[in-house]
Design a protein around this motif. Structure first.
Motif, PDB file in Angstrom:
ATOM      1  N   LEU A  35       0.842  -1.185   0.000  1.00 32.47           N
ATOM      2  CA  LEU A  35       0.000   0.000   0.000  1.00 32.47           C
ATOM      3  C   LEU A  35       0.886   1.246   0.000  1.00 32.47           C
ATOM      4  O   LEU A  35       1.704   1.434   0.901  1.00 32.47           O
ATOM      5  N   VAL A  36       0.705   2.082  -0.994  1.00 32.43           N
ATOM      6  CA  VAL A  36       1.530   3.284  -1.130  1.00 32.43           C
ATOM      7  C   VAL A  36       0.629   4.505  -1.031  1.00 32.43           C
ATOM      8  O   VAL A  36      -0.230   4.713  -1.903  1.00 32.43           O
ATOM      9  N   PRO A  37       0.756   5.332   0.018  1.00 34.55           N
ATOM     10  CA  PRO A  37      -0.029   6.570   0.096  1.00 34.55           C
ATOM     11  C   PRO A  37       0.314   7.486  -1.079  1.00 34.55           C
ATOM     12  O   PRO A  37       1.481   7.609  -1.460  1.00 34.55           O
ATOM     13  N   VAL A  38      -0.686   8.113  -1.639  1.00 38.56           N
ATOM     14  CA  VAL A  38      -0.477   9.021  -2.770  1.00 38.56           C
ATOM     15  C   VAL A  38      -0.311  10.439  -2.241  1.00 38.56           C
ATOM     16  O   VAL A  38      -1.147  10.932  -1.472  1.00 38.56           O
ATOM     17  N   ASP A  39       0.762  11.078  -2.642  1.00 30.33           N
ATOM     18  CA  ASP A  39       1.063  12.444  -2.205  1.00 30.33           C
ATOM     19  C   ASP A  39      -0.074  13.376  -2.613  1.00 30.33           C
ATOM     20  O   ASP A  39      -0.478  13.436  -3.778  1.00 30.33           O
ATOM     21  N   ALA A  40      -0.603  14.115  -1.639  1.00 30.90           N
ATOM     22  CA  ALA A  40      -1.743  14.987  -1.880  1.00 30.90           C
ATOM     23  C   ALA A  40      -1.433  16.112  -2.851  1.00 30.90           C
ATOM     24  O   ALA A  40      -2.347  16.717  -3.426  1.00 30.90           O
ATOM     25  N   THR A  41      -0.151  16.396  -3.064  1.00 28.15           N
ATOM     26  CA  THR A  41       0.217  17.473  -3.988  1.00 28.15           C
ATOM     27  C   THR A  41       0.465  16.955  -5.405  1.00 28.15           C
ATOM     28  O   THR A  41       0.678  17.769  -6.320  1.00 28.15           O
ATOM     29  N   ALA A  42       0.446  15.666  -5.584  1.00 29.13           N
ATOM     30  CA  ALA A  42       0.743  15.101  -6.903  1.00 29.13           C
ATOM     31  C   ALA A  42      -0.469  15.199  -7.822  1.00 29.13           C
ATOM     32  O   ALA A  42      -1.624  15.188  -7.373  1.00 29.13           O
ATOM     33  N   LYS A  43      -0.212  15.284  -9.108  1.00 28.99           N
ATOM     34  CA  LYS A  43      -1.297  15.351 -10.089  1.00 28.99           C
ATOM     35  C   LYS A  43      -2.147  14.090 -10.031  1.00 28.99           C
ATOM     36  O   LYS A  43      -3.372  14.140 -10.179  1.00 28.99           O
ATOM     37  N   THR A  44      -1.495  12.941  -9.801  1.00 28.42           N
ATOM     38  CA  THR A  44      -2.233  11.677  -9.727  1.00 28.42           C
ATOM     39  C   THR A  44      -3.284  11.732  -8.627  1.00 28.42           C
ATOM     40  O   THR A  44      -4.399  11.236  -8.796  1.00 28.42           O
ATOM     41  N   HIS A  45      -2.937  12.326  -7.484  1.00 31.81           N
ATOM     42  CA  HIS A  45      -3.891  12.438  -6.380  1.00 31.81           C
ATOM     43  C   HIS A  45      -5.122  13.230  -6.813  1.00 31.81           C
ATOM     44  O   HIS A  45      -6.256  12.837  -6.518  1.00 31.81           O
ATOM     45  N   GLN A  46      -4.921  14.307  -7.529  1.00 25.16           N
ATOM     46  CA  GLN A  46      -6.043  15.132  -7.967  1.00 25.16           C
ATOM     47  C   GLN A  46      -6.963  14.359  -8.910  1.00 25.16           C
ATOM     48  O   GLN A  46      -8.193  14.385  -8.753  1.00 25.16           O
ATOM     49  N   VAL A  47      -6.371  13.666  -9.872  1.00 25.61           N
ATOM     50  CA  VAL A  47      -7.176  12.915 -10.849  1.00 25.61           C
ATOM     51  C   VAL A  47      -7.936  11.788 -10.171  1.00 25.61           C
ATOM     52  O   VAL A  47      -9.148  11.610 -10.380  1.00 25.61           O
ATOM     53  N   VAL A  48      -7.241  11.010  -9.336  1.00 22.51           N
ATOM     54  CA  VAL A  48      -7.878   9.865  -8.676  1.00 22.51           C
ATOM     55  C   VAL A  48      -8.957  10.337  -7.711  1.00 22.51           C
ATOM     56  O   VAL A  48     -10.036   9.736  -7.620  1.00 22.51           O
ATOM     57  N   ASN A  49      -8.682  11.429  -6.989  1.00 20.67           N
ATOM     58  CA  ASN A  49      -9.682  11.952  -6.059  1.00 20.67           C
ATOM     59  C   ASN A  49     -10.942  12.384  -6.803  1.00 20.67           C
ATOM     60  O   ASN A  49     -12.072  12.167  -6.336  1.00 20.67           O
ATOM     61  N   GLU A  50     -10.787  12.993  -7.972  1.00 26.39           N
ATOM     62  CA  GLU A  50     -11.942  13.381  -8.771  1.00 26.39           C
ATOM     63  C   GLU A  50     -12.741  12.164  -9.221  1.00 26.39           C
ATOM     64  O   GLU A  50     -13.984  12.186  -9.238  1.00 26.39           O
ATOM     65  N   LEU A  51     -12.049  11.081  -9.578  1.00 27.18           N
ATOM     66  CA  LEU A  51     -12.740   9.856  -9.970  1.00 27.18           C
ATOM     67  C   LEU A  51     -13.508   9.254  -8.789  1.00 27.18           C
ATOM     68  O   LEU A  51     -14.639   8.783  -8.944  1.00 27.18           O
ATOM     69  N   LEU A  52     -12.895   9.273  -7.613  1.00 24.72           N
ATOM     70  CA  LEU A  52     -13.561   8.752  -6.420  1.00 24.72           C
ATOM     71  C   LEU A  52     -14.800   9.586  -6.077  1.00 24.72           C
ATOM     72  O   LEU A  52     -15.852   9.048  -5.719  1.00 24.72           O
ATOM     73  N   ILE A  53     -14.665  10.903  -6.177  1.00 25.75           N
ATOM     74  CA  ILE A  53     -15.814  11.773  -5.897  1.00 25.75           C
ATOM     75  C   ILE A  53     -16.914  11.519  -6.922  1.00 25.75           C
ATOM     76  O   ILE A  53     -18.103  11.461  -6.581  1.00 25.75           O
ATOM     77  N   ARG A  54     -16.537  11.377  -8.177  1.00 21.35           N
ATOM     78  CA  ARG A  54     -17.532  11.151  -9.236  1.00 21.35           C
ATOM     79  C   ARG A  54     -18.264   9.821  -9.007  1.00 21.35           C
ATOM     80  O   ARG A  54     -19.451   9.699  -9.254  1.00 21.35           O
ATOM     81  N   LYS A  55     -17.534   8.832  -8.522  1.00 19.59           N
ATOM     82  CA  LYS A  55     -18.138   7.510  -8.312  1.00 19.59           C
ATOM     83  C   LYS A  55     -18.959   7.466  -7.035  1.00 19.59           C
ATOM     84  O   LYS A  55     -20.069   6.913  -7.021  1.00 19.59           O
ATOM     85  N   TYR A  56     -18.440   8.027  -5.957  1.00 18.14           N
ATOM     86  CA  TYR A  56     -19.079   7.864  -4.641  1.00 18.14           C
ATOM     87  C   TYR A  56     -19.774   9.125  -4.128  1.00 18.14           C
ATOM     88  O   TYR A  56     -20.474   9.063  -3.114  1.00 18.14           O
ATOM     89  N   GLY A  57     -19.541  10.249  -4.773  1.00 19.97           N
ATOM     90  CA  GLY A  57     -20.252  11.460  -4.387  1.00 19.97           C
ATOM     91  C   GLY A  57     -19.823  12.060  -3.073  1.00 19.97           C
ATOM     92  O   GLY A  57     -20.598  12.748  -2.421  1.00 19.97           O
ATOM     93  N   GLN A  58     -18.590  11.811  -2.646  1.00 18.27           N
ATOM     94  CA  GLN A  58     -18.111  12.406  -1.396  1.00 18.27           C
ATOM     95  C   GLN A  58     -16.621  12.675  -1.501  1.00 18.27           C
ATOM     96  O   GLN A  58     -15.910  12.039  -2.285  1.00 18.27           O
ATOM     97  N   ASP A  59     -16.150  13.603  -0.685  1.00 17.23           N
ATOM     98  CA  ASP A  59     -14.737  14.002  -0.716  1.00 17.23           C
ATOM     99  C   ASP A  59     -14.017  13.408   0.483  1.00 17.23           C
ATOM    100  O   ASP A  59     -14.549  12.538   1.177  1.00 17.23           O
ATOM    101  N   HIS A  60     -12.803  13.874   0.717  1.00  9.01           N
ATOM    102  CA  HIS A  60     -11.992  13.487   1.885  1.00  9.01           C
ATOM    103  C   HIS A  60     -11.596  12.007   1.825  1.00  9.01           C
ATOM    104  O   HIS A  60     -11.683  11.282   2.813  1.00  9.01           O
ATOM    105  N   HIS A  61     -11.146  11.576   0.667  1.00 15.50           N
ATOM    106  CA  HIS A  61     -10.678  10.212   0.536  1.00 15.50           C
ATOM    107  C   HIS A  61      -9.179  10.138   0.875  1.00 15.50           C
ATOM    108  O   HIS A  61      -8.394  11.002   0.464  1.00 15.50           O
ATOM    109  N   VAL A  62      -8.796   9.121   1.654  1.00 15.13           N
ATOM    110  CA  VAL A  62      -7.389   8.815   1.883  1.00 15.13           C
ATOM    111  C   VAL A  62      -7.010   7.808   0.813  1.00 15.13           C
ATOM    112  O   VAL A  62      -7.456   6.657   0.829  1.00 15.13           O
TER     113      VAL A  62
END
Length: 357
Positions: A322-349
């Motif tokens: 398990l590798v934590p994704v750096d919150a400042t990385a572009k990958t974090h932004q893209v993946v977080n947007e996908l998670l929000i789009r799928k689950y409708g909520q923010d604050h994902h670790v």
């Protein structure tokens, strides 16, 4: 996704000739029977008057059939197989609300779940479920290569993956929160991964079929209206059933969460977590895993995943770290947007499932 070929239209000329040949033999047979009956009855009294009376009645009946009934029958035949320039969303919603037996949809994603039609469509599904109509929907997995192909076909002017995620989130909420529990067994949504051959919308005995042209959404392409017994209707029905049972197809619940197993033996722990795929890597929403391992961190954890399919076959993969994704990385932004789009909520670790080096 490549553009589907147009369906073979029924060979009406050949069918017409076949029907004419059958009608000819029937006419010959009936003519022979009539001739024998006329010959046998010629010795009866008032033969001429009775013959004229019966022929007159038959002639009137023939005229009625030819000029009154036949146009309605011909019109019904034309309506059972016809062509439209685009998908009639309002008409389909109305038909779905009045369904008596079944509703089936095979799509990449449906714009009936986008804002302008969403509430009307979901209300129509509620009405159908009250009548115990069986509803089955097949939507494309946003993780499938076909989703990227279709985005290319549409010249990247449509957010295909995002629209699919929106559809699945709305349907998950509808099935699990917006309808009575007694109705949940009558609606099932599955997510398929194979390249779809057609788009299909079916309500009872009417089937609407379209293909996926390049640069045009399927709703704005030619629509073929047919019935389940026609050649085209049987073809798309078979394709629906194949995808419905395919080993790569998952239920909506299987698509919604994945099982992550940490450690092994007596210390084994299982978590059902949200997940998305980006650039062929799997990322999970790992709040609970991080909280349970706050003392030592997740860096030393070795995990495996267990997924299922519609056949009930578990697919175990791993080991992963398990590798934590750096919150400042572009990958974090893209993946977080996908998670929000799928689950409708923010604050994902966000944790990445990484192959051990």
């Amino acid at each position: 996704m490549t553009e589907g070929s147009r369906p073979r239209r029924p060979n009406y000329v050949w069918a017409y000739l076949q029907r004419r040949r059958a009608y000819l033999w029937i006419a010959v047979g009936l003519g022979a029977v009539v001739a024998l009956l006329l010959l046998w009855s010629s010795s009866l009294p008032d033969y001429g008057k009775n013959l004229s009376l019966n022929l007159g009645a038959d002639l009137i009946g023939t005229i009625v059939v030819l000029f009154a009934v036949s146009p309605f029958l011909a019109r019904g035949d034309r309506q059972s197989e016809s062509v439209r320039d685009n998908f009639d969303r309002t008409g389909f919603v109305r038909q779905a609300a009045d369904a008596k037996r079944e509703i089936q949809i095979l799509e990449l994603w449906t714009d009936l779940l986008q804002e302008s039609f969403r509430e009307r469509f979901l209300d129509a599904l509620r009405d159908a479920l009250k009548q115990r109509v069986r509803i089955r929907m097949l939507l494309l997995s946003p993780d499938a290569r076909a989703a990227e192909q279709r985005a290319d076909d549409l010249l990247r002017q449509t957010n295909v993956i995002g629209d699919i995620l929106d559809n699945l989130r709305i349907l998950h909420g509808f099935v699990h929160a917006d309808i009575p529990e007694a109705h949940r067994g009558d609606i099932e949504v599955r997510v398929y991964s194979a390249l779809p051959p057609v788009q299909m919308y079916q309500v009872d005995k009417q089937v609407i079929v379209s293909f996926y042209p390049v640069s045009v959404t399927s709703w704005n392409a030619t629509q073929y209206l047919t019935n389940p017994e026609s050649q085209l209707g049987q073809f798309v029905g078979d394709k629906f059933d194949e995808l419905w049972r395919a080993r790569s197809t998952r239920t909506l619940e299987q698509f919604w969460e994945i099982t992550v197993v940490t450690d092994s033996g007596p210390d084994e722990k299982r978590y059902r977590v949200g997940f998305v795929t980006y650039d062929e890597d799997v990322y999970i929403s790992g709040q609970r895993i991080v909280a349970d391992n706050a003392e030592n961190g997740v860096g030393g954890l070795v995990v495996r995943t267990i997924e299922g399919n519609v056949a009930g076959e578990p697919d175990e993969r791993g080991p992963y770290s398990l590798v934590p994704v750096d919150a400042t990385a572009k990958t974090h932004q893209v993946v977080n947007e996908l998670l929000i789009r799928k689950y409708g909520q923010d604050h994902h670790v966000i944790l990445k499932l990484a192959e051990p080096s």
